[in-house]
Design a protein around this motif. Structure first.
Motif, PDB file in Angstrom:
ATOM      1  N   GLY A  81       0.685  -1.201  -0.066  1.00 56.76           N
ATOM      2  CA  GLY A  81      -0.206  -0.207   0.086  1.00 56.76           C
ATOM      3  C   GLY A  81       1.268   1.378  -0.031  1.00 56.76           C
ATOM      4  N   ILE A  82       0.322   2.614  -1.166  1.00 58.57           N
ATOM      5  CA  ILE A  82       1.359   3.590  -1.260  1.00 58.57           C
ATOM      6  C   ILE A  82       0.460   4.387  -0.770  1.00 58.57           C
ATOM      7  CG2 ILE A  82       2.557   4.812  -2.623  1.00 58.57           C
ATOM      8  CD1 ILE A  82       3.222   2.325  -4.201  1.00 58.57           C
ATOM      9  N   CYS A  83       0.860   5.693   0.316  1.00 62.38           N
ATOM     10  CA  CYS A  83       0.058   7.028   0.930  1.00 62.38           C
ATOM     11  C   CYS A  83      -0.769   6.519   0.961  1.00 62.38           C
ATOM     12  CB  CYS A  83      -0.213   7.827   0.051  1.00 62.38           C
ATOM     13  SG  CYS A  83      -0.405   9.345   0.036  1.00 62.38           S
ATOM     14  N   TYR A  84      -2.440   6.721   0.029  1.00 61.95           N
ATOM     15  CA  TYR A  84      -3.651   6.384   0.951  1.00 61.95           C
ATOM     16  C   TYR A  84      -3.408   5.169   0.805  1.00 61.95           C
ATOM     17  CZ  TYR A  84      -8.833   5.980   0.459  1.00 61.95           C
ATOM     18  OH  TYR A  84     -10.528   5.753   0.428  1.00 61.95           O
ATOM     19  N   LYS A 127      18.712   7.644   6.856  1.00 61.17           N
ATOM     20  CA  LYS A 127      18.497   9.016   6.328  1.00 61.17           C
ATOM     21  C   LYS A 127      18.074   8.877   4.769  1.00 61.17           C
ATOM     22  CE  LYS A 127      21.148  13.116   6.703  1.00 61.17           C
ATOM     23  NZ  LYS A 127      22.102  13.659   7.592  1.00 61.17           N
ATOM     24  N   LEU A 128      17.431   8.455   4.463  1.00 64.94           N
ATOM     25  CA  LEU A 128      16.622   8.637   3.485  1.00 64.94           C
ATOM     26  C   LEU A 128      15.641   9.502   2.904  1.00 64.94           C
ATOM     27  CD1 LEU A 128      17.338   6.426   0.438  1.00 64.94           C
ATOM     28  CD2 LEU A 128      15.003   5.288   1.589  1.00 64.94           C
ATOM     29  N   THR A 129      16.091  10.536   1.610  1.00 64.66           N
ATOM     30  CA  THR A 129      15.100  10.893   1.350  1.00 64.66           C
ATOM     31  C   THR A 129      13.619  10.725   0.382  1.00 64.66           C
ATOM     32  OG1 THR A 129      16.908  12.792   1.036  1.00 64.66           O
ATOM     33  CG2 THR A 129      14.821  13.226   0.115  1.00 64.66           C
ATOM     34  N   VAL A 130      13.017  10.834   0.888  1.00 65.87           N
ATOM     35  CA  VAL A 130      11.862   9.873   0.067  1.00 65.87           C
ATOM     36  C   VAL A 130      10.853  11.694   0.218  1.00 65.87           C
ATOM     37  CG1 VAL A 130      12.265   8.266   1.387  1.00 65.87           C
ATOM     38  CG2 VAL A 130      10.395  10.000   2.659  1.00 65.87           C
ATOM     39  N   TRP A 131       9.530  11.402  -0.488  1.00 66.82           N
ATOM     40  CA  TRP A 131       8.345  11.939  -1.367  1.00 66.82           C
ATOM     41  C   TRP A 131       7.302  12.156  -0.571  1.00 66.82           C
ATOM     42  CZ3 TRP A 131       8.993  16.763  -3.688  1.00 66.82           C
ATOM     43  CH2 TRP A 131       8.268  17.542  -4.161  1.00 66.82           C
ATOM     44  N   MET A 132       6.394  12.941   0.481  1.00 68.73           N
ATOM     45  CA  MET A 132       5.573  12.927   0.264  1.00 68.73           C
ATOM     46  C   MET A 132       4.286  13.742   0.236  1.00 68.73           C
ATOM     47  SD  MET A 132       5.403  10.815   3.442  1.00 68.73           S
ATOM     48  CE  MET A 132       6.715  10.718   4.956  1.00 68.73           C
ATOM     49  N   SER A 133       3.398  13.154  -0.168  1.00 68.92           N
ATOM     50  CA  SER A 133       2.009  14.246  -0.469  1.00 68.92           C
ATOM     51  C   SER A 133       1.008  13.285   0.095  1.00 68.92           C
ATOM     52  CB  SER A 133       1.990  13.544  -1.736  1.00 68.92           C
ATOM     53  OG  SER A 133       0.351  14.548  -2.727  1.00 68.92           O
ATOM     54  N   GLU A 152      10.941  12.686  11.135  1.00 65.54           N
ATOM     55  CA  GLU A 152      10.482  13.191  12.628  1.00 65.54           C
ATOM     56  C   GLU A 152       8.768  13.684  12.870  1.00 65.54           C
ATOM     57  OE1 GLU A 152      11.982  18.056  13.739  1.00 65.54           O
ATOM     58  OE2 GLU A 152      13.093  17.059  12.012  1.00 65.54           O
ATOM     59  N   SER A 153       8.584  13.658  11.757  1.00 66.03           N
ATOM     60  CA  SER A 153       6.645  14.232  12.184  1.00 66.03           C
ATOM     61  C   SER A 153       5.839  12.683  12.150  1.00 66.03           C
ATOM     62  CB  SER A 153       6.346  15.238  10.744  1.00 66.03           C
ATOM     63  OG  SER A 153       6.468  14.758   9.555  1.00 66.03           O
ATOM     64  N   ILE A 154       6.318  11.671  11.536  1.00 64.79           N
ATOM     65  CA  ILE A 154       4.865  10.898  11.520  1.00 64.79           C
ATOM     66  C   ILE A 154       5.801   9.365  11.824  1.00 64.79           C
ATOM     67  CG2 ILE A 154       4.357   9.497  10.160  1.00 64.79           C
ATOM     68  CD1 ILE A 154       3.803  11.601   7.682  1.00 64.79           C
ATOM     69  N   GLU A 155       5.079   8.994  12.896  1.00 66.61           N
ATOM     70  CA  GLU A 155       5.987   8.244  13.377  1.00 66.61           C
ATOM     71  C   GLU A 155       5.954   6.715  13.107  1.00 66.61           C
ATOM     72  OE1 GLU A 155       5.407   5.555  18.175  1.00 66.61           O
ATOM     73  OE2 GLU A 155       4.201   6.928  17.686  1.00 66.61           O
ATOM     74  N   PHE A 156       4.835   6.663  12.280  1.00 62.25           N
ATOM     75  CA  PHE A 156       4.641   4.863  11.755  1.00 62.25           C
ATOM     76  C   PHE A 156       4.351   5.651  10.113  1.00 62.25           C
ATOM     77  CE2 PHE A 156       2.539   4.710  15.082  1.00 62.25           C
ATOM     78  CZ  PHE A 156       3.038   3.213  16.151  1.00 62.25           C
ATOM     79  N   ALA A 157       6.102   6.074   9.617  1.00 62.69           N
ATOM     80  CA  ALA A 157       6.050   6.299   8.105  1.00 62.69           C
ATOM     81  C   ALA A 157       5.990   4.792   7.019  1.00 62.69           C
ATOM     82  CB  ALA A 157       7.294   7.464   7.793  1.00 62.69           C
ATOM     83  N   ALA A 158       6.080   3.436   7.496  1.00 69.41           N
ATOM     84  CA  ALA A 158       6.090   2.747   6.471  1.00 69.41           C
ATOM     85  C   ALA A 158       6.026   1.526   8.013  1.00 69.41           C
ATOM     86  CB  ALA A 158       7.473   2.156   6.115  1.00 69.41           C
ATOM     87  N   MET A 159       4.930   0.391   7.112  1.00 73.90           N
ATOM     88  CA  MET A 159       4.489  -0.685   8.486  1.00 73.90           C
ATOM     89  C   MET A 159       4.616  -2.378   7.293  1.00 73.90           C
ATOM     90  SD  MET A 159       0.051  -0.165   8.849  1.00 73.90           S
ATOM     91  CE  MET A 159      -0.740  -0.677   7.275  1.00 73.90           C
ATOM     92  N   TYR A 167       3.013  -5.111   3.089  1.00 74.30           N
ATOM     93  CA  TYR A 167       3.667  -4.000   2.970  1.00 74.30           C
ATOM     94  C   TYR A 167       3.027  -2.376   2.909  1.00 74.30           C
ATOM     95  CZ  TYR A 167       7.177  -7.294   5.092  1.00 74.30           C
ATOM     96  OH  TYR A 167       8.140  -8.432   5.218  1.00 74.30           O
ATOM     97  N   ALA A 168       3.598  -1.685   3.730  1.00 69.78           N
ATOM     98  CA  ALA A 168       2.656  -0.416   3.448  1.00 69.78           C
ATOM     99  C   ALA A 168       4.129   1.009   3.565  1.00 69.78           C
ATOM    100  CB  ALA A 168       1.226  -0.102   4.457  1.00 69.78           C
ATOM    101  N   LEU A 169       3.931   1.922   2.265  1.00 69.72           N
ATOM    102  CA  LEU A 169       4.663   2.906   3.065  1.00 69.72           C
ATOM    103  C   LEU A 169       3.774   4.110   3.322  1.00 69.72           C
ATOM    104  CD1 LEU A 169       7.302   1.994   0.357  1.00 69.72           C
ATOM    105  CD2 LEU A 169       7.153   1.889   2.427  1.00 69.72           C
ATOM    106  N   GLN A 170       3.932   5.711   3.608  1.00 73.39           N
ATOM    107  CA  GLN A 170       3.285   6.805   3.828  1.00 73.39           C
ATOM    108  C   GLN A 170       4.254   7.139   2.323  1.00 73.39           C
ATOM    109  OE1 GLN A 170       0.457   7.862   5.266  1.00 73.39           O
ATOM    110  NE2 GLN A 170       0.889   8.773   3.637  1.00 73.39           N
ATOM    111  N   PHE A 171       5.137   7.309   2.621  1.00 75.17           N
ATOM    112  CA  PHE A 171       5.966   8.164   1.015  1.00 75.17           C
ATOM    113  C   PHE A 171       5.396   6.798  -0.029  1.00 75.17           C
ATOM    114  CE2 PHE A 171       9.378   5.679   2.512  1.00 75.17           C
ATOM    115  CZ  PHE A 171       9.836   4.418   1.677  1.00 75.17           C
TER     116      PHE A 171
END
Length: 515
Positions: A81-84, A127-133, A152-159, A167-171
């Protein structure tokens, strides 16, 4: 279509969904996009080996938001799952999603946790640069999941759930702004889903030809050949499958570039023995365009006239059962996407009305390919580079690059100017580097000085852009000496022009073509 591993992508309305499919195919795995509200039975019949849930603009906290049918989770497929898609999985499986205090768009610094297979072999995964939306975020993950990344702002950015391979990614790993995003997707494909990279253009070409033989049999196909890469590759594939039962019709509408008819038809007829009939309909088109200046009227006149001419010629071929078209996968996606088909279909799409008008069955050899894949197929088929890398040319031809009335005189001015643009791009080795480069004849005249006299003549605009798929584009920063040669040659060699200007607008907000 192909007896090999497949990934199905459920589209929840993300602007990046096509990028996911492209990244998967680049990894050698076949992928298809389907709207999230498609009948699950249709997806099941494809026998997918993995599932990806795209991002999207909706919120799982809103009523009527796009949902995931329960069947998808019952199939026990490896799922990403990606983002939504992540928020939806968390919401469906017992986690909690909340609205973020601060919406997050753009780059973020991500830290991978707990040795997730998604980040295996990723350099600097702490320390990975990712793209959020996103506007929402996962506040708590389902009980049987573990945290696999944070920002830094999201505790669960991947699960993830290793046992269920969910698996799921917020970015967004599919976008170029995410460092090593392609590797993250590859890890899902090969280390989580254990897929085999069996998708290749040679296998596509071979299978496509066999499929065409089965679909068409001994029947005849008629195809409108424009000389563009899409219709050319479609024609060559069909020719290899059914030979002289393919009847190509090339309509010269009088709006072609200089030497285009001779270049295209001469090569294809000589090297591929294509069965091509050339129809000289220039007088018919130009007669109907006389006095017309409104761009939408121009397009419609050209489109309807093309249908009339094509229909008339096709009816002279006995026993035609199929209409061949160079439809590409983005066209298919757009027509059935979750967001719905485009509100306005391009009115200059040459054969948009032909299937209904002619009552023929469609055969679309390229409907599973992206534009760059069509070019790779062309290489496999042995097409030369000057055909493969010809710049896109619109269905209405030069009519939408002449602002105002179409006349023989104005067509000749534009053809000569455009030929200089093409020649200088080739001579400077820039032709292959840009997406499109052409001249536009503006509906105004300006004062100039030539020799000892004043002139009052036409203005040519140069439109040269960089793009990947024409969805977005930016103007090309050509070297000043190349632009200077173009300008000097056009003014000196094209009678009736005394000024050249450069279009430096991007798409959006501008379009690539001027009309």
């Amino acid at each position: 279509m192909l007896n090999q591993d497949k990934v199905v992508i459920l589209d929840f309305g993300s602007q990046f969904t096509q990028l996911i499919a492209r990244r998967i195919r680049e990894a050698g795995v076949y992928s298809e996009i389907h709207p999230c509200n498609v009948d699950p039975a249709k997806v099941k019949a494809l026998n997918p080996q993995a599932l990806i849930l795209s991002g999207g603009p909706s919120s799982v906290l809103e009523g009527g938001c796009p949902d995931l049918a329960p069947e998808y989770l019952e199939w026990n497929l490896p799922t990403l799952g990606i983002c939504y898609g992540m928020q939806l999985l968390a919401h469906k499986l017992g986690g909690k999603v909340v609205s973020s205090k601060d919406r997050e768009y753009g780059r973020a610094e991500f830290e991978a946790l707990n040795d997730s297979p998604l980040f295996d072999g990723i350099e600097n995964s702490d320390k990975l640069t990712v793209w959020m939306s996103h506007g929402d975020r996962v506040q708590s993950i389902p009980d049987d999941f573990e945290i696999m990344g944070k920002t830094e702002s999201i505790e669960f950015a991947a699960m993830g759930n290793r046992e269920r391979k969910i698996y799921a990614l917020q970015f967004h790993p599919e976008v170029a702004h995410t460092d090593q995003g392609a590797q993250i997707i590859n890890n899902f494909l090969f280390k989580v889903a254990d897929l085999k990279p069996s998708w290749s253009m040679s296998s596509f070409v071979e299978t496509c030809i066999e499929d065409l033989k089965r679909q068409v049999g001994d029947d005849k196909v008629v195809l409108g050949l424009s000389g563009g890469i899409d219709s050319t590759v479609a024609a060559v594939l069909l020719h290899k499958a059914i030979g002289r039962n393919l009847h190509c019709i090339f309509v010269d509408n009088g709006l072609l570039r200089m030497g285009e008819r001779e270049e295209v038809i001469g090569f294809l007829a000589e090297h591929f023995d294509l069965n091509v009939k050339v129809v000289d309909a220039a007088d018919e088109f130009l007669g109907k365009l006389k006095g017309v200046t409104d761009p939408e009227k121009k397009r419609k006149i050209i489109g309807y006239t093309f249908i009339d001419v094509f229909d008339r010629e096709a009816k002279n071929i006995d026993g035609v059962k199929f209409l061949g078209q160079g439809t590409l996968y983005p066209d298919v996606i757009e027509s059935e996407s979750f967001k719905g088909p485009s509100a306005v279909i391009k009115s200059h799409h040459n054969v948009g009305g032909l299937p209904e008008t002619m009552n023929l069955e469609l055969v679309e050899p390229l409907r599973e390919l992206f534009k760059d894949e069509v070019r790779r197929a062309a290489y496999e088929l042995g097409l030369p580079e000057h055909i493969i890398w010809r710049h896109p040319f619109p269905g209405p031809g030069l009519s939408i690059r002449i602002l105002g009335e179409i006349t023989e005189e104005r067509l000749q001015i534009l053809r000569l100017a455009d030929r200089i643009v093409q020649n200088e791009l080739i001579a400077s080795d820039w032709y292959r580097k840009v997406w499109q480069g052409f001249a536009v004849l503006l509906p105004l005249k300006t004062v100039g000085v030539m020799g000892d006299g004043r002139t009052y003549e036409n203005v040519i605009a140069l439109r040269i852009v960089d793009s990947i798929d024409a969805m977005t584009a930016d103007w090309t920063r050509l070297p000043s000496e190349v632009l200077a040669r173009m300008s000097n040659r056009i003014i000196n060699e094209v009678q009736g022009v005394n000024r050249v200007v450069l279009d430096i607008s991007s798409k959006p907000p501008s379009t690539i073509e001027w009309e």
